[in-house]
Enzyme design. Sequence first.
Site, PDB file in Angstrom:
ATOM      1  N   GLN A 128      14.797  33.546  -5.965  1.00  0.00           N
ATOM      2  CA  GLN A 128      14.488  33.267  -4.563  1.00  0.00           C
ATOM      3  C   GLN A 128      15.670  33.644  -3.665  1.00  0.00           C
ATOM      4  OE1 GLN A 128      14.618  29.153  -2.909  1.00  0.00           O
ATOM      5  NE2 GLN A 128      12.429  29.418  -2.605  1.00  0.00           N
ATOM      6  N   GLY A 129      15.479  34.632  -2.821  1.00  0.00           N
ATOM      7  CA  GLY A 129      16.536  35.061  -1.898  1.00  0.00           C
ATOM      8  C   GLY A 129      16.241  34.603  -0.491  1.00  0.00           C
ATOM      9  N   SER A 131      18.342  31.628   1.157  1.00  0.00           N
ATOM     10  CA  SER A 131      19.583  31.197   1.810  1.00  0.00           C
ATOM     11  C   SER A 131      20.567  32.348   1.987  1.00  0.00           C
ATOM     12  CB  SER A 131      20.265  30.117   0.974  1.00  0.00           C
ATOM     13  OG  SER A 131      19.380  29.069   0.714  1.00  0.00           O
ATOM     14  N   SER A 163      19.456  31.342  -7.504  1.00  0.00           N
ATOM     15  CA  SER A 163      19.434  30.871  -8.892  1.00  0.00           C
ATOM     16  C   SER A 163      18.823  31.935  -9.800  1.00  0.00           C
ATOM     17  CB  SER A 163      18.607  29.582  -8.997  1.00  0.00           C
ATOM     18  OG  SER A 163      19.115  28.608  -8.117  1.00  0.00           O
ATOM     19  N   GLU A 246       7.250  23.433  -3.439  1.00  0.00           N
ATOM     20  CA  GLU A 246       8.469  22.895  -4.017  1.00  0.00           C
ATOM     21  C   GLU A 246       8.528  21.379  -3.859  1.00  0.00           C
ATOM     22  OE1 GLU A 246      13.106  24.259  -4.303  1.00  0.00           O
ATOM     23  OE2 GLU A 246      11.952  24.884  -2.571  1.00  0.00           O
TER      24      GLU A 246
HETATM   25  C1  LIG Z   1      21.831  24.144  -7.300  1.00  0.00           C
HETATM   26  C2  LIG Z   1      21.340  24.890  -6.114  1.00  0.00           C
HETATM   27  C3  LIG Z   1      20.426  25.923  -6.288  1.00  0.00           C
HETATM   28  C4  LIG Z   1      19.960  26.642  -5.198  1.00  0.00           C
HETATM   29  N1  LIG Z   1      19.089  27.679  -5.423  1.00  0.00           N
HETATM   30  C5  LIG Z   1      18.703  28.457  -4.366  1.00  0.00           C
HETATM   31  C6  LIG Z   1      17.908  29.622  -4.584  1.00  0.00           C
HETATM   32  O1  LIG Z   1      17.545  29.949  -5.721  1.00  0.00           O
HETATM   33  N2  LIG Z   1      17.570  30.389  -3.534  1.00  0.00           N
HETATM   34  C7  LIG Z   1      17.942  30.062  -2.262  1.00  0.00           C
HETATM   35  O2  LIG Z   1      17.572  30.775  -1.353  1.00  0.00           O
HETATM   36  N3  LIG Z   1      18.715  28.972  -2.012  1.00  0.00           N
HETATM   37  C8  LIG Z   1      19.110  28.174  -3.037  1.00  0.00           C
HETATM   38  N4  LIG Z   1      19.920  27.076  -2.808  1.00  0.00           N
HETATM   39  C9  LIG Z   1      20.400  26.846  -1.438  1.00  0.00           C
HETATM   40  C10 LIG Z   1      19.948  25.568  -0.771  1.00  0.00           C
HETATM   41  O3  LIG Z   1      18.639  25.654  -0.347  1.00  0.00           O
HETATM   42  C11 LIG Z   1      20.931  25.325   0.398  1.00  0.00           C
HETATM   43  O4  LIG Z   1      22.169  25.021  -0.184  1.00  0.00           O
HETATM   44  C12 LIG Z   1      20.507  24.214   1.306  1.00  0.00           C
HETATM   45  O5  LIG Z   1      19.359  24.560   2.036  1.00  0.00           O
HETATM   46  C13 LIG Z   1      21.627  23.834   2.286  1.00  0.00           C
HETATM   47  O6  LIG Z   1      22.158  24.925   2.955  1.00  0.00           O
HETATM   48  P1  LIG Z   1      23.746  25.167   2.976  1.00  0.00           P
HETATM   49  O7  LIG Z   1      24.218  25.118   1.593  1.00  0.00           O
HETATM   50  O8  LIG Z   1      24.017  26.386   3.762  1.00  0.00           O
HETATM   51  O9  LIG Z   1      24.353  23.936   3.722  1.00  0.00           O
HETATM   52  P2  LIG Z   1      24.498  23.685   5.366  1.00  0.00           P
HETATM   53  O10 LIG Z   1      23.206  24.012   5.945  1.00  0.00           O
HETATM   54  O11 LIG Z   1      25.686  24.485   5.798  1.00  0.00           O
HETATM   55  O12 LIG Z   1      24.790  22.192   5.373  1.00  0.00           O
HETATM   56  C14 LIG Z   1      26.080  21.604   5.224  1.00  0.00           C
HETATM   57  C15 LIG Z   1      25.985  20.125   5.581  1.00  0.00           C
HETATM   58  O13 LIG Z   1      25.578  19.986   6.941  1.00  0.00           O
HETATM   59  C16 LIG Z   1      24.416  19.191   7.037  1.00  0.00           C
HETATM   60  N5  LIG Z   1      23.536  19.709   8.097  1.00  0.00           N
HETATM   61  C17 LIG Z   1      23.222  20.986   8.388  1.00  0.00           C
HETATM   62  N6  LIG Z   1      22.356  21.050   9.395  1.00  0.00           N
HETATM   63  C18 LIG Z   1      22.100  19.776   9.771  1.00  0.00           C
HETATM   64  C19 LIG Z   1      21.252  19.160  10.747  1.00  0.00           C
HETATM   65  N7  LIG Z   1      20.471  19.877  11.565  1.00  0.00           N
HETATM   66  N8  LIG Z   1      21.256  17.828  10.802  1.00  0.00           N
HETATM   67  C20 LIG Z   1      22.017  17.074   9.973  1.00  0.00           C
HETATM   68  N9  LIG Z   1      22.821  17.590   9.047  1.00  0.00           N
HETATM   69  C21 LIG Z   1      22.858  18.920   8.932  1.00  0.00           C
HETATM   70  C22 LIG Z   1      23.740  19.318   5.681  1.00  0.00           C
HETATM   71  O14 LIG Z   1      22.922  18.205   5.395  1.00  0.00           O
HETATM   72  C23 LIG Z   1      24.937  19.401   4.753  1.00  0.00           C
HETATM   73  O15 LIG Z   1      25.383  18.103   4.448  1.00  0.00           O
HETATM   74  C24 LIG Z   1      20.400  26.329  -3.897  1.00  0.00           C
HETATM   75  C25 LIG Z   1      21.315  25.295  -3.711  1.00  0.00           C
HETATM   76  C26 LIG Z   1      21.805  24.588  -4.803  1.00  0.00           C
HETATM   77  C27 LIG Z   1      22.807  23.504  -4.565  1.00  0.00           C
END
Ligand SMILES: Cc1cc2nc3c(=O)[nH]c(=O)nc-3n(C[C@H](O)[C@H](O)[C@H](O)COP(=O)(O)OP(=O)(O)OC[C@H]3O[C@@H](n4cnc5c(N)ncnc54)[C@H](O)[C@@H]3O)c2cc1C
Lengths: 403, 329
Positions: A128-129, A131, A163, A246
């Site tokens: 899944q691409g 993020s 992932s 999901e």
């Molecule tokens: C183990 C794992 C597997 C994953 N696999 C995939 C995958 O296969 N494909 C894929 O596309 N993605 C994948 N992801 C990505 C995942 O969906 C994102 O990490 C997630 O959506 C959060 O985005 P971010 O990491 O950019 O954090 P950010 O969005 O930068 O968030 C950082 C912090 O800020 C807070 N925050 C951000 N915006 C707000 C708001 N509006 N209000 C309150 N708090 C806020 C968040 O809660 C968090 O605590 C994976 C993540 C993990 C950990």
Amino acid sequence: MDLRPTPSEAAFRAELREWLATSLPTLPPKPPPHDWPARRAYDTGWQRTLFDAGYAGVDWPVEGGGRAASPVEQLIFKEELEQAHAPYVGVNFVGLLHAGPTVIAEGTPEQKARYLAPILRGDEVWCQGFSEPDAGSDLASLRTRAVRDGDEYVVTGSKIWTSHAEVADFCELLVRTGPEGSRHKGITWLIMPMDSPGIDIRPLQTIAGSTEFAELYLDEVRIPAANRVGAENDGWRVTMVTLSFERGTAFVGDLLEAVELLSQSVDLARRTGAWDDPGVRRQAGHLRAELDALAALTKRNVSQAARTGVPGIGGTVFKLAYTETRQRLGEFSLGLLDRCGLAATAPHPLDGGGPLPVGTMVEDWLRGISLSIAAGTSQIQRNIVAERILGLPKDPPAGDGER
Amino acid sequence: MDFELSDEQRELADGIRRLCLGRLPLEVLRRNERTSRTVDRAAWSELAAAGVFAMTVPESAGGLGLGLADAAVVFEELGAGLVPGPLVATFLAAGRIEGAADGSVMVGLATRPRPGRPGTGVLPCIVEHLAELDVLVVDDGDGLSRVDPRAVDAAPLERPLDPLTPLSAVPELPAGEPLAGAAEAARWRRDGAALTGALQVGLARWACEVAVDYATQRHQFGRPIGSFQAVKHLCADMVVRTELARAAVHAGALTVDQPDVGDADRAVAGAKLLADEAALANGRASIQVHGGMGFTWEVPVHLAAKRARVLATHFGTAADRAAALADGL
Ligand SMILES: Cc1cc2nc3c(=O)[nH]c(=O)nc-3n(C[C@H](O)[C@H](O)[C@H](O)COP(=O)(O)OP(=O)(O)OC[C@H]3O[C@@H](n4cnc5c(N)ncnc54)[C@H](O)[C@@H]3O)c2cc1C
């Protein structure tokens, strides 16, 4: 309200249980956790076994090659597999739970014919691409650009946290086709073959030390326009189909795994003597109440899905509650190991008995941390509950397009 | 399996909700605050006429012949309506004590302090609604006995925590006439815990509803406070606790009705534990959302927090329940 199985539900369970009892003993040994090609072979081999027995895609509609099992049967399927210690869906996750269902719902007849059967057979693996480095919670701000050139899209940008990218054949890719700032109105859903020229995969190490996800650098990757699912710029709506999958019954296996971890923890507490401590017993009793309640909530959500046909917002409530319980369970079990829980390798136990379950518990504690981040952080899930269930006013400006 | 409420159950709940709002609105209930009689007997009879107490009494005995799960759906509404009085005890007594089912006899329940029990050595027994009871049932541990409330030597307690639950301290509960044996006493504890859990779910839900109303109306910094995430997340957590507890309470009650689906004692113990927590935590969170207003007597949100505190002491403590659940592990 009725918790008793119907005769056909009972028959489905019995048939499945019998099949599991005969087929699981023929399984090859589990691959080492860091050997991804071996894990792919193991996971897809199991998928093939399911396929041959008619159990692949139990939750998929018949026209997609699935079994169109009712939500209750899907629940039974997951319960029985977990209880029999069958392999987890593993690398087949994206194909079976996201990409496949999306192609079924939104794909052309040609796309269905091309992509669905190989997912069910375990021949092809998807990732899944979605993020990006600058688009996580605010997924609608994604910037990976796709420019139309004849009957191809030329894609440049980067994806992150993908992932299983290293072992995937295809990627469900979200790209920007609309103008900058078009947010959810300018996104398109593409099927990207992972062997296309211009893809650079750089594995990222997780806090558990494993490389489960990767960064993808896309440099003028050419993707046929025929690989577009849904209309151009309509990818956000297409994506919502997968994200709701999901949040449906996706955690049934994990929940049963947590039940197992609790009973392992209790065994450990008995062995160390911690079970004599009423405080420890109360914590365990409380966790048991939570896990039972989560099982009840799953049944409620499944029943609702059976009536309405879609996994409802109940999945969001479930994810929030489950995440907290699972993280607390992780703390509980690791705490029982005291200072022996400070390394993932088990020291020799002094009672001369079998090995301590140190590895499992350390691993679980670490993995538990990702539950409140992956698939939408707990903060975002709370926003969703507050805005969509309770109707509280949106918090400007990040209103639309949160994942 | 179908774990959604049936149409009949939804109708049942709607009917009771309308009855509570129409007959026992909060402003009317509150007129009796801190008096020794907080139950409106005419309204009590109307609840009885709606079948609230006789729901699980067999039809052959004049009841509705429904299950404990149906009762849980109804008791959630009574909880959300903050209806005062010994609802659960009277329900349990229906079919066994003449007049309980039709509301003419109001039955209370007390637990006889057990000497060996740690922590209760110097604490007298606290009985709710004593002055307005017609019958007091005492859980003696190994059975139930029936006591004439007028024969109980008791001191009313000033300023009870919940102004709609009058309390009396009873140094010595008199011995009563035997009413039922150990198995029946255990059934009362189990079914009573399930329905008290349902009341708590109702309180948890109501606390969330009033918080959301307030958060939508109250403005600060030029916008509704409900648009601030810190407030939103307090409310979202209230939903999560309510939904989890409701699923647990329904599963507990249904497991009593359908014993082949699981262990009813375990399901009910867990349900009461989580329902107590949901009501207590939501009561506090709702006060927080109300700010200073939440700390006034006038705004009713404190009533939910206080009732939750009262109900959390029913049928054993949280520690007992968690320990009992651990024993089965
Ligand atoms: C183990 C794992 C597997 C994953 N696999 C995939 C995958 O296969 N494909 C894929 O596309 N993605 C994948 N992801 C990505 C995942 O969906 C994102 O990490 C997630 O959506 C959060 O985005 P971010 O990491 O950019 O954090 P950010 O969005 O930068 O968030 C950082 C912090 O800020 C807070 N925050 C951000 N915006 C707000 C708001 N509006 N209000 C309150 N708090 C806020 C968040 O809660 C968090 O605590 C994976 C993540 C993990 C950990």
